[in-house]
Structure formats: C-alpha cells, structure tokens
Scaffold this active site. Structure first.
Site, mmCIF file in Angstrom:
data_model
loop_
_atom_site.group_PDB
_atom_site.id
_atom_site.type_symbol
_atom_site.label_atom_id
_atom_site.label_comp_id
_atom_site.label_asym_id
_atom_site.label_seq_id
_atom_site.Cartn_x
_atom_site.Cartn_y
_atom_site.Cartn_z
ATOM 1 N N LYS A 22 0.833 -1.206 0.000
ATOM 2 C CA LYS A 22 0.000 0.000 0.000
ATOM 3 C C LYS A 22 0.865 1.251 0.000
ATOM 4 O O LYS A 22 0.665 2.163 -0.799
ATOM 5 C CB LYS A 22 -0.900 0.017 1.232
ATOM 6 N N ASN A 23 1.844 1.307 0.904
ATOM 7 C CA ASN A 23 2.589 2.554 1.079
ATOM 8 C C ASN A 23 3.580 2.820 -0.043
ATOM 9 O O ASN A 23 4.019 3.955 -0.221
ATOM 10 C CB ASN A 23 3.255 2.581 2.452
ATOM 11 N N ARG A 93 -3.574 10.138 4.182
ATOM 12 C CA ARG A 93 -2.287 10.801 4.411
ATOM 13 C C ARG A 93 -1.514 10.955 3.111
ATOM 14 O O ARG A 93 -0.806 11.946 2.921
ATOM 15 C CB ARG A 93 -1.475 9.965 5.413
ATOM 16 N N CYS A 117 -5.043 7.801 8.940
ATOM 17 C CA CYS A 117 -5.319 7.240 10.270
ATOM 18 C C CYS A 117 -5.151 8.320 11.346
ATOM 19 O O CYS A 117 -4.203 9.088 11.317
ATOM 20 C CB CYS A 117 -4.362 6.094 10.563
ATOM 21 N N ARG A 122 -0.433 14.925 13.069
ATOM 22 C CA ARG A 122 0.457 14.453 11.991
ATOM 23 C C ARG A 122 0.813 15.640 11.099
ATOM 24 O O ARG A 122 0.354 15.774 9.989
ATOM 25 C CB ARG A 122 -0.195 13.330 11.196
ATOM 26 N N PRO A 123 1.678 16.539 11.616
ATOM 27 C CA PRO A 123 2.027 17.732 10.838
ATOM 28 C C PRO A 123 2.866 17.398 9.604
ATOM 29 O O PRO A 123 3.324 16.252 9.448
ATOM 30 C CB PRO A 123 2.832 18.573 11.832
ATOM 31 N N ILE A 124 3.075 18.390 8.763
ATOM 32 C CA ILE A 124 3.939 18.180 7.579
ATOM 33 C C ILE A 124 5.044 19.235 7.534
ATOM 34 O O ILE A 124 5.527 19.610 6.461
ATOM 35 C CB ILE A 124 3.109 18.195 6.270
ATOM 36 N N ASP A 125 5.473 19.677 8.702
ATOM 37 C CA ASP A 125 6.504 20.722 8.761
ATOM 38 C C ASP A 125 7.812 20.310 8.096
ATOM 39 O O ASP A 125 8.475 21.131 7.447
ATOM 40 C CB ASP A 125 6.766 21.126 10.216
ATOM 41 N N GLN A 126 8.152 19.026 8.187
ATOM 42 C CA GLN A 126 9.396 18.574 7.537
ATOM 43 C C GLN A 126 9.255 18.527 6.018
ATOM 44 O O GLN A 126 10.220 18.779 5.299
ATOM 45 C CB GLN A 126 9.796 17.186 8.090
ATOM 46 N N ASP A 305 3.684 0.147 12.186
ATOM 47 C CA ASP A 305 2.473 -0.364 11.534
ATOM 48 C C ASP A 305 2.186 -1.812 11.896
ATOM 49 O O ASP A 305 1.147 -2.346 11.526
ATOM 50 C CB ASP A 305 2.597 -0.246 10.004
ATOM 51 N N ILE A 327 6.488 6.669 17.924
ATOM 52 C CA ILE A 327 6.594 7.268 16.588
ATOM 53 C C ILE A 327 5.425 8.197 16.316
ATOM 54 O O ILE A 327 5.573 9.240 15.680
ATOM 55 C CB ILE A 327 6.730 6.156 15.517
ATOM 56 N N ARG A 397 -8.952 0.096 3.678
ATOM 57 C CA ARG A 397 -8.026 1.062 3.075
ATOM 58 C C ARG A 397 -6.703 0.385 2.734
ATOM 59 O O ARG A 397 -5.981 0.820 1.850
ATOM 60 C CB ARG A 397 -7.739 2.218 4.050
#
Ligand code: EPZ
Length: 428
Positions: A22-23, A93, A117, A122-126, A305, A327, A397
């Site tokens: 999936k990922n 995501r 999920c 779950r920020p996206i600053d990076q 996971d 994590i 999903r």
C-alpha cells in the site's frame, strides 16, 4: 454499513499470497504526475487508498485504465492544473505526496491538509522544510497547503527526525530540480527504495535510497515504463501474527523475507516458528507464546504499523510484556477495544504494559484505524465466541480481500451489511 463477524477458534492453515505494498503504491501512483509519458503499474493492491489516489489523478485530467484490478495504465500528460480536489484528498495521508509531485512538475501545488489514520497530530513541517530548501515558498489558507517556486534548485536537506512522507516528498521535489539535492537523515523503508527504483527506471538519478543519505540529481525528462510494485511487508506481517495467534500453520507467499526481518526476529523471540524461503515464509507454533518487550523504530527496526498486531498476540502470551511506540502521538487507541475482549493492557503515555491472559472472548468492537482494525481481526480469530467489528472501512483502506484470504485459510469470518443502528445479535 459493513461489519466483520468472526466466530473465533479456528486455526489458520494453508497458504496466502501477499498483495502489492500500500505505502509503495500510493507514492508511485502519485509519482506518475512527474512522468512525461504513460506508465503501466502492476501488482497494485486493490484497496481504497490506491483507488482514491487514482481517482484524484483522474479528476485532475489524467487517463486511468485498469487492465485488471491490480494493473493500471496511467497517463498524466493532460493534467494542466496543480490543484488537488478537496474531498478525496482529505481522506488519506498519502495526498500529501501530490504536494511534492505537483511542485516538481508545475512548480506549484494546492493540496488540502492530508487525512489518514487518526494517530494523533500528523504535521507536515518537515515536508515544507524540504520544499523551502529547494526554493519554494508556502502558505496554508483555509486548510489548503499552497507551495510555489519560480525555480527548484538542488540543495542539502537535513530532516530533524526520520519521516517517511517527508523523505518521499523531498525526492519528488528534487527529481526534476536544477542540480544535486542531498537528503540527510532520510527514512529507509522498503517502499522508499521501491519508489526510487520506479523513478530511476523512468530516467531519474536517485542514489542511496534505503540508506540515511539520498542523493538526487535533477533530470529533465522521465520516460514511460511498466513497473511492478513490491509485496506489502505489513500485510505479510499481519498474516504472520494471525497464524501465530490461532496456533496455525501458514505459508505466506510472494514476500521479500529481508523486509520482514524485524517481524521474524520478534516472533521467534516469542516462540513462534518462522521458516524463510526465497519468496515466502512459513509460520507455525508448537509451544507457548512467550512474552516480549518491543520498541517500534523506523526501518529496519520493528515497524509501528505492526505494533497493534503484535500487541494483540502479546495479550495471550505467557507473562507480562512492554510495548513502546513513540513514533506517533497515540497508536494505542485500539487498546480499549481489546479490553472489551478480556485483554489486560494498561497504557501510560506511549508505553503499553500487557499482562498475558489464557484467552480472549469475542465481543462487539470498533476499528479505530487501519492497523488497529487488523489487530481486532486477529483478536477475533483467536477468541472464544463471536466478535463483531464495526467501521471496517478503515481496514479496507490497506488490506486487499482480507476476509477472502482469511476464509481460504479456514477462518470463520463474514463481511455483512447492517443498517446503521442495527446490531447483529451476538450469540455465544
Ligand atoms: C507513513 O506515514 C505511513 N503512511 C504510515 O503508515 C507509517 O506508520 C509511517 O510512515 C511510519 O512508518 C504512508 O506511507 C501513506 P512519518 P507518515 O512522516 O509519512 C511526525 C499505515 O498504517 N512528523 O514517518 O505520515 C509524524 O506526526 C500508515 O500504513 C512530523 O512531526 O509518517 C509522526 O509522529 C499509518 N512532521 C512521525 O513524524 C512531519 O513533517 C513519523 O511520521 C512529518 C512527520
């Protein structure tokens, strides 16, 4: 809405074939935006996340042709706008990957803040940091991220901590940038290597994927190819744990054993027999399941996971186990559901203390996220009595045909439709 009804106690026996990862698939489908010609993707898992990614591309103007449920011909040349449709993008995501690919192609992207999920913040600053280092500016207006660059220029990116999505988005933005980008403190997951292999097959110049330093030299053109996606290490690990929990004997086919190493090591520590072959593993149990202390880590460590699934197995192990998963902010939301089935787990911050019990009892429970749902299936399979699992859309999903695959191994599991507010009579 649909539920799973499981009558527990059957051993899983026989074999199961693992679907595409999936990922890896969600990243590679998004990556076709960077391709200058049509691509054929094979071994794409037939799950809702990949279907939504393809639907997003189609709504943006790409042509999407399924030659079968696992093979897609994608031609993104007709996409003219860097705007991702709101409703679809908010459900997962992986929609954050459209930031990197649209920025890489159009030097601009408008993408709603990603969903996925609920594991806490779950920020996206990076991700944004990576884009900024390559010359982009960004703003977030009404929940939509807008990134823009006159030019993308190769640079050094050092992530403050390991981030899978951040690493992938940095690669996307760098693959057609001017010059060399060096990504340091990069994530090393198998699906990052798979993505790099896909892009390099199209003519990209990415070196070091799978290590913590990835070098990307920008190229101008990416040609169309056919590409097969790697097997899903987490789906494989889920069935390994299910086989152990039911004290079954299962051959799990179409895997890359190397990707399963941390799962295999931990299962063996717990007394589970794992035999490795070229592209399969066989899981069986003879003696007791033993306690284990586990801490999730970025690859090649034990994957977060797989934490809910292994923790479920530990609820019926001999002795007390400690599971640490820091994590995400909160990856233990499923514990309350397991307690309804008789599990003895206490969670303090990001540590779960699991006191093994003789067995679990079936109960009505609810999937709180994708891997939590998989854990509840495992709990139902090894419980006495009937378990009803609500909100199984989370599970669908990320797991292709999970009930059929389990039924083929002897599980008594059914996917039933229940009118909202109905509750299926639970009989012992
Ligand atoms: C990917 O999520 C996976 N999702 C997750 O799998 C997986 O659990 C995770 O990697 C870790 O392996 C997909 O690949 C679609 P991260 P991602 O960036 O990219 C924080 C599943 O079950 N962070 O490595 O979101 C973040 O909040 C799903 O298949 C920031 O603070 O994971 C988290 O606490 C669930 N800022 C930690 O880092 C950022 O900019 C790791 O996140 C990025 C991340």
């Amino acid at each position: 809405m649909y539920k799973f009804i499981i009558n527990g106690g059957n051993k899983l026996e026989g074999c199961v074939s693992i679907s595409g990862a999936k990922n890896a698939a969600v990243a590679i489908v998004a990556a076709t935006i960077l391709c200058d010609e049509p691509c054929v993707l094979e071994n794409v898992p037939d799950i809702s996340d990949t279907a939504i990614c393809a639907k997003i591309l189609h709504e943006m103007g790409a042509s999407i042709n399924y030659t079968n449920k696992n093979t897609i011909l994608i031609d993104t040349r007709n996409i003219k706008s860097p705007v991702v449709p709101l409703e679809l993008a908010r459900s997962m995501r992986a929609s954050s990957y459209f930031l990197g690919t649209l920025l890489g192609r159009f030097h601009e992207a408008y993408v709603p803040m990603p969903g996925g999920c609920d594991l806490g913040d779950r920020p996206i600053d990076q991700h944004i940091k990576a884009f900024d280092h390559l010359g982009a500016t960004h703003e977030i207006v009404n929940g939509t991220v807008h990134v823009k660059a006159d030019m993308l220029i190769g640079n050094q990116i050092y992530f403050d901590f390991i981030t899978v999505g951040g690493t992938i988005n940095a690669i996307f933005a760098a693959v057609k940038a001017n010059g060399l980008t060096i990504i340091e403190n990069a994530a090393k997951e198998p699906h990052i290597v798979d993505l790099a292999n896909f892009l390099n097959s199209m003519g990209a110049d990415i070196r070091g994927a799978g290590t913590d330093v990835i070098k990307v030299r920008g190229v101008e053109y990416l040609k169309g190819i056919s590409y097969g996606i790697i097997p899903d290490q987490i789906e494989a690990g889920t069935y390994m744990v299910a086989a152990a929990a039911t004290r079954g004997d299962v051959l799990i086919k179409n895997v890359i054993p190397k990707h399963l190493e941390s799962i295999t090591v931990n299962l063996r520590k717990m007394g589970v027999k794992v035999e490795e072959f070229d592209d399969s593993v066989r899981v069986s149990v003879e003696g007791p399941i033993m306690k284990n202390n586990v801490k999730t880590m970025p690859h090649p460590g034990f994957p977060t996971d797989m934490q809910p699934q292994l923790s479920t197995l530990l609820t019926i192990a001999d002795g007390t186990s400690i599971v640490t998963d820091d994590i995400f902010d909160n990856r233990f939301r499923y514990v309350g559901e397991l307690r309804k089935m008789g599990a003895e787990i206490t969670v303090k911050d990001k540590i779960a203390i699991i006191q093994g019990v003789d067995g679990l009892k079936g109960a009505p429970v609810k999937a709180t996220d994708l891997r939590a749902g998989a854990a509840l299936i495992i709990a139902g399979l090894c419980s006495e009595g009937i378990t009803q699992i609500d909100d199984i859309f989370h599970i669908e999903r990320g797991y292709e045909c999970i009930e059929e695959k389990l039924q083929a191994m002897g599980a008594d599991i059914k996917r039933v439709y229940c009118q909202p507010m109905d509750s299926v009579a639970i009989t012992g």
